[in-house]
Structure formats: C-alpha cells, structure tokens
Design a protein around this motif. Structure first.
Motif, mmCIF file in Angstrom:
data_model
loop_
_atom_site.group_PDB
_atom_site.id
_atom_site.type_symbol
_atom_site.label_atom_id
_atom_site.label_comp_id
_atom_site.label_asym_id
_atom_site.label_seq_id
_atom_site.Cartn_x
_atom_site.Cartn_y
_atom_site.Cartn_z
ATOM 1 N N ASP A 85 -31.402 2.528 0.536
ATOM 2 C CA ASP A 85 -31.966 3.837 0.176
ATOM 3 C C ASP A 85 -30.930 4.782 -0.429
ATOM 4 O O ASP A 85 -31.252 5.888 -0.832
ATOM 5 N N GLY A 86 -29.657 4.361 -0.491
ATOM 6 C CA GLY A 86 -28.619 5.172 -1.109
ATOM 7 C C GLY A 86 -28.107 6.294 -0.238
ATOM 8 O O GLY A 86 -27.398 7.176 -0.714
ATOM 9 N N SER A 87 -28.419 6.299 1.041
ATOM 10 C CA SER A 87 -27.965 7.382 1.923
ATOM 11 C C SER A 87 -26.543 7.106 2.390
ATOM 12 O O SER A 87 -26.100 5.972 2.475
ATOM 13 N N ILE A 88 -25.814 8.177 2.692
ATOM 14 C CA ILE A 88 -24.434 8.094 3.156
ATOM 15 C C ILE A 88 -24.425 8.312 4.654
ATOM 16 O O ILE A 88 -24.972 9.301 5.154
ATOM 17 N N ILE A 89 -23.792 7.399 5.364
ATOM 18 C CA ILE A 89 -23.721 7.473 6.825
ATOM 19 C C ILE A 89 -22.288 7.833 7.195
ATOM 20 O O ILE A 89 -21.348 7.125 6.834
ATOM 21 N N GLY A 90 -22.094 8.910 7.921
ATOM 22 C CA GLY A 90 -20.775 9.358 8.341
ATOM 23 C C GLY A 90 -20.204 10.377 7.374
ATOM 24 O O GLY A 90 -20.737 10.622 6.295
ATOM 25 N N VAL A 91 -19.088 10.989 7.801
ATOM 26 C CA VAL A 91 -18.418 11.984 6.968
ATOM 27 C C VAL A 91 -16.982 11.531 6.799
ATOM 28 O O VAL A 91 -16.245 11.318 7.775
ATOM 29 N N ALA A 92 -16.559 11.373 5.578
ATOM 30 C CA ALA A 92 -15.193 10.944 5.289
ATOM 31 C C ALA A 92 -14.331 12.171 5.009
ATOM 32 O O ALA A 92 -14.742 13.091 4.310
ATOM 33 N N GLN A 93 -13.153 12.207 5.594
ATOM 34 C CA GLN A 93 -12.190 13.282 5.384
ATOM 35 C C GLN A 93 -11.069 12.744 4.505
ATOM 36 O O GLN A 93 -10.685 11.576 4.620
ATOM 37 N N PRO A 94 -10.514 13.543 3.655
ATOM 38 C CA PRO A 94 -9.395 13.064 2.830
ATOM 39 C C PRO A 94 -8.177 12.773 3.706
ATOM 40 O O PRO A 94 -7.911 13.463 4.681
ATOM 41 N N ALA A 95 -7.468 11.722 3.348
ATOM 42 C CA ALA A 95 -6.275 11.327 4.105
ATOM 43 C C ALA A 95 -5.125 12.233 3.706
ATOM 44 O O ALA A 95 -5.037 12.731 2.598
ATOM 45 N N LYS A 96 -4.215 12.432 4.665
ATOM 46 C CA LYS A 96 -3.051 13.282 4.421
ATOM 47 C C LYS A 96 -1.843 12.394 4.179
ATOM 48 O O LYS A 96 -1.714 11.309 4.728
ATOM 49 N N ALA A 115 0.841 -1.207 0.000
ATOM 50 C CA ALA A 115 0.000 0.000 0.000
ATOM 51 C C ALA A 115 0.871 1.250 0.000
ATOM 52 O O ALA A 115 0.568 2.226 -0.695
ATOM 53 N N GLN A 116 1.965 1.254 0.754
ATOM 54 C CA GLN A 116 2.862 2.419 0.766
ATOM 55 C C GLN A 116 3.548 2.586 -0.576
ATOM 56 O O GLN A 116 3.763 3.704 -1.037
ATOM 57 N N GLN A 117 3.897 1.464 -1.240
ATOM 58 C CA GLN A 117 4.510 1.568 -2.566
ATOM 59 C C GLN A 117 3.543 2.172 -3.571
ATOM 60 O O GLN A 117 3.960 2.865 -4.492
ATOM 61 N N LEU A 118 2.251 1.944 -3.369
ATOM 62 C CA LEU A 118 1.251 2.508 -4.277
ATOM 63 C C LEU A 118 0.852 3.931 -3.888
ATOM 64 O O LEU A 118 0.056 4.561 -4.571
ATOM 65 N N GLY A 119 1.393 4.444 -2.777
ATOM 66 C CA GLY A 119 1.103 5.811 -2.348
ATOM 67 C C GLY A 119 -0.130 5.910 -1.478
ATOM 68 O O GLY A 119 -0.674 7.002 -1.321
ATOM 69 N N MET A 120 -0.587 4.851 -0.914
ATOM 70 C CA MET A 120 -1.771 4.887 -0.054
ATOM 71 C C MET A 120 -1.379 5.289 1.355
ATOM 72 O O MET A 120 -0.281 5.002 1.814
ATOM 73 N N VAL A 121 -2.301 5.985 2.014
ATOM 74 C CA VAL A 121 -2.116 6.383 3.405
ATOM 75 C C VAL A 121 -3.364 5.979 4.177
ATOM 76 O O VAL A 121 -4.453 5.864 3.598
ATOM 77 N N PRO A 122 -3.271 5.756 5.487
ATOM 78 C CA PRO A 122 -4.458 5.341 6.245
ATOM 79 C C PRO A 122 -5.444 6.487 6.405
ATOM 80 O O PRO A 122 -5.073 7.645 6.515
ATOM 81 N N ALA A 123 -6.708 6.137 6.413
ATOM 82 C CA ALA A 123 -7.770 7.132 6.576
ATOM 83 C C ALA A 123 -8.075 7.294 8.057
ATOM 84 O O ALA A 123 -8.022 6.346 8.828
ATOM 85 N N LYS A 124 -8.395 8.548 8.473
ATOM 86 C CA LYS A 124 -8.740 8.811 9.865
ATOM 87 C C LYS A 124 -10.239 8.685 10.091
ATOM 88 O O LYS A 124 -10.684 8.418 11.194
ATOM 89 N N SER A 125 -11.038 8.906 9.065
ATOM 90 C CA SER A 125 -12.490 8.817 9.220
ATOM 91 C C SER A 125 -13.048 7.982 8.071
ATOM 92 O O SER A 125 -12.437 7.850 7.015
ATOM 93 N N MET A 126 -14.265 7.441 8.309
ATOM 94 C CA MET A 126 -14.880 6.582 7.298
ATOM 95 C C MET A 126 -16.330 6.987 7.087
ATOM 96 O O MET A 126 -16.960 7.566 7.975
ATOM 97 N N ALA A 127 -16.850 6.661 5.926
ATOM 98 C CA ALA A 127 -18.261 6.866 5.605
ATOM 99 C C ALA A 127 -18.765 5.596 4.931
ATOM 100 O O ALA A 127 -18.010 4.890 4.270
ATOM 101 N N PHE A 128 -20.066 5.310 5.132
ATOM 102 C CA PHE A 128 -20.663 4.111 4.586
ATOM 103 C C PHE A 128 -21.864 4.478 3.741
ATOM 104 O O PHE A 128 -22.567 5.456 4.023
ATOM 105 N N ILE A 129 -22.158 3.692 2.724
ATOM 106 C CA ILE A 129 -23.323 3.912 1.872
ATOM 107 C C ILE A 129 -24.321 2.798 2.160
ATOM 108 O O ILE A 129 -23.995 1.622 2.062
ATOM 109 N N ARG A 130 -25.531 3.207 2.539
ATOM 110 C CA ARG A 130 -26.598 2.234 2.743
ATOM 111 C C ARG A 130 -27.223 1.970 1.376
ATOM 112 O O ARG A 130 -27.761 2.875 0.744
ATOM 113 N N ILE A 131 -27.168 0.716 0.932
ATOM 114 C CA ILE A 131 -27.595 0.363 -0.420
ATOM 115 C C ILE A 131 -29.110 0.441 -0.569
ATOM 116 O O ILE A 131 -29.621 0.811 -1.624
#
Length: 184
Positions: free
Chosen positions: A127-138, A109-125
């Motif tokens: 009704d299509g609603s999004i649960i949580g707020v995802a922040q971009p990883a630094k 994952a580090q070789q591909l440039g990935m970094v760990p996320a601090k927050s997550m969001a989920f999609i409820r299939i």
C-alpha cells in the motif's frame, strides 16, 4: 546249391521286386566321370584378400590404440588444469569472504563517511505506507565492530605484608618476608 549261389540267384529278384514296388517319377541323371583330384587350387586371390583384411585390422587396432593414448594425455592435462582452477577458486572465495567480514565492511563504510543509524523506517510495498520514523544519523557516532573478544589484563599480585609480631620481638634482626605457599 550253395549259399553263395543262392544269394546271387535271389539278388536280381529282390532288385526287380523293389523296382516294381516304387513308382518311377523322374528319369535318372546320366552318369559322368568325376576327376580323381583337383589339379589347380586357384591363383591366390583368396590369400591376398585374407592378408589385406589382416593388415587393415592391425592398422585399425594401432590407430585406436594411438587415439586412446592421446586421450589419456589430454585427460591428465585437463585434470591438472582442474586442480589449478580449484585452488584459484578457493583462494578467491577466501578473498571474497574476507571482504564480506563485518570488520572490513565497517572500515569501508567509515571510509565512505557512513555512520550507524539509531532508528529505522520501513516501506510497505503493498500500500506504500511508511512504518516507523527514521531520524538522521549524526556524524559523532562511529561503528564499533568487535572481531575477537579481548580479555582484561591480569591484575598484579598483591605485595606481601610484614608480620608486626615478628618485627616487635627481634628488633635487631631484619624482618624476612614470608614465603608464599605453593598452590596448584
């Protein structure tokens, strides 16, 4: 009259009385002369048929035995191949398990440039609603994967301190360090 004469005189009477009591339904078969011995036994056809059947049975038995022996050799060859393939499968399973390990996944994952996320969001299939707020990883965050616990290095033993009473009483003699007591 003697006994034998009496018996011969009564014999035709007995036969006659039997003939009268049994009704005659079928005429008697004419008598014929039976030869004393069979002069000729045959020309050997039966013996040839028996020998042919015996030879055919032996050939069939030999062919069955050969087929069974061939099958045993094929079985041993296939068992050897099965053992080799089982060993290869175990080696490949170990390679896949090693590639699936968290340490290797984090490195890849580090070789591909990935970094760990601090927050997550989920999609409820449903009704299509999004649960949580995802922040971009630094990019300054890196994955920390502990593969085995690391013990801290042992502390150095404390240095022995000289006894001040011993040095004051004998100033001319050098002070000796006390020997530590052996403790288990």
């Amino acid at each position: 009259m003697s006994q034998s004469q009496l018996t011969t005189a009564l014999a035709p009477a007995r036969v006659a009385s039997r003939r009268r009591s049994m009704p005659r339904t079928a005429p008697l078969a004419p008598l014929r002369v039976v030869p004393a011995a069979i002069r000729r036994t045959g020309n050997g056809v039966f013996a040839v048929i028996c020998m042919t059947l015996l030879a055919a049975g032996l050939v069939a038995l030999l062919m069955m035995n050969t087929a069974l022996a061939s099958g045993i050799y094929q079985l041993k060859t296939l068992q050897g191949q099965s053992g080799t393939l089982t060993d290869q499968q175990e080696q490949l399973t170990q390679v896949v398990d090693d590639l699936r390990s968290p340490r290797n996944l984090a490195d890849r994952a580090q070789q591909l440039g990935m970094v760990p996320a601090k927050s997550m969001a989920f999609i409820r299939i449903s009704d299509g609603s999004i649960i949580g707020v995802a922040q971009p990883a630094k990019d300054d965050q890196r994955l920390n994967v502990v593969t085995s616990p690391v013990a801290p290095p042992p502390a150095p033993p404390p240095a022995p301190t000289p006894n001040p009473a011993a040095t004051a009483s004998t100033p001319a003699t050098p002070a000796t360090a006390p020997t530590p007591n052996p403790t288990p």
